[in-house]
Design an enzyme around this catalytic site. Sequence first.
Site, PDB file in Angstrom:
ATOM      1  CG  ASP A  64       9.467  49.958  28.630  1.00 32.54           C
ATOM      2  OD1 ASP A  64      10.216  48.993  28.860  1.00 32.54           O
ATOM      3  OD2 ASP A  64       9.885  51.138  28.529  1.00 32.54           O
ATOM      4  CB  VAL A  65       9.661  44.210  30.217  1.00 31.93           C
ATOM      5  CG1 VAL A  65       8.685  43.391  29.395  1.00 31.93           C
ATOM      6  CG2 VAL A  65      10.971  44.431  29.467  1.00 31.93           C
ATOM      7  CG  ASN A  91      13.813  37.289  23.693  1.00 26.91           C
ATOM      8  OD1 ASN A  91      14.903  36.846  23.325  1.00 26.91           O
ATOM      9  ND2 ASN A  91      13.086  38.096  22.926  1.00 26.91           N
ATOM     10  CB  SER A 142      24.497  37.506  25.388  1.00 21.07           C
ATOM     11  OG  SER A 142      25.479  37.663  24.388  1.00 21.07           O
ATOM     12  CB  SER A 144      27.949  39.634  25.278  1.00 23.09           C
ATOM     13  OG  SER A 144      28.241  39.580  23.903  1.00 23.09           O
ATOM     14  CE1 TYR A 155      22.953  42.693  24.558  1.00 26.24           C
ATOM     15  CE2 TYR A 155      25.009  41.532  24.121  1.00 26.24           C
ATOM     16  CZ  TYR A 155      23.625  41.555  24.141  1.00 26.24           C
ATOM     17  OH  TYR A 155      22.916  40.452  23.748  1.00 26.24           O
ATOM     18  CE  LYS A 159      21.330  40.300  26.836  1.00 25.62           C
ATOM     19  NZ  LYS A 159      19.969  39.800  27.061  1.00 25.62           N
TER      20      LYS A 159
END
Length: 260
Positions: A64-65, A91, A142, A144, A155, A159
């Site tokens: 888990d990053v 990513n 993104s 977004s 989100y 981003k």
Amino acid sequence: MTTLSRFNGKTAIITGSSHGIGEGIARRFAAEGANVVLNSRSREDCEKVAADLDPSRTLIVAGDVSKPEFAKELISKTAEKFGGVDVLVNNAGVAVSGMLEKADDSDIDKVIDINVKGVLYLSRAAIPELKKTGGSIVNISSVSGIGGDWTLPIYNASKGAVTNLTRSLALQLGGKGVRVNAVLPSVTRSDMTGGITENEELMKAFMNRLPLGRIAEPEDIAGPVLFLASDDAKFVTGVNLPVDGGVSASNGQPNFMAHG
């Protein structure tokens, strides 16, 4: 299959590389000669991707990053196996949709932990190695992250953070020979977007806003990522590159051409 070999002898870490955009990026790096480090929380999923790659140039580091200790482990295992790190592709990401006032604390934590803290922790851990190699970071942000969406406030916030982190790190690291850029996709075929791509009405709405008339495939994102990571872009840093089929070219007004 590409015949380029821009990454012979170089090592690329791609987080979230067991499916979708990350898998497409990892396969493209492998095809261009790189040592590839696959990462996701599922080792089994990474092994499915690795089955098609050269085992002597492939390493799986599952975890888990969003956990700072794992970020250090991922970098150290990569350097131990391949002698260094040339490219980090941040990513790994998740999305939660819905109105903010109805969001659970767990929804907010999940998105911010993976999309923001994961990028921060892994970049922090990788910077010393990247300084040694004159390497680069490519973040997957993104569209977004440069404009709002109707029902993606968490989100969008995550981003937006990645987009501006890209600029800030480019300023910090340029003098150390490390470049930092980001690719900003629109809707791309992947597990994360299945709820959109499998919904006929939603896809019709998307098509009205996509000048190129189709959603992206993972390989559409992989090409620009490898360009930014390569010496072809050795004078490019601090760039947030929309790879979105033209979505961000619009000022937001309706597509009148679709109605007449």
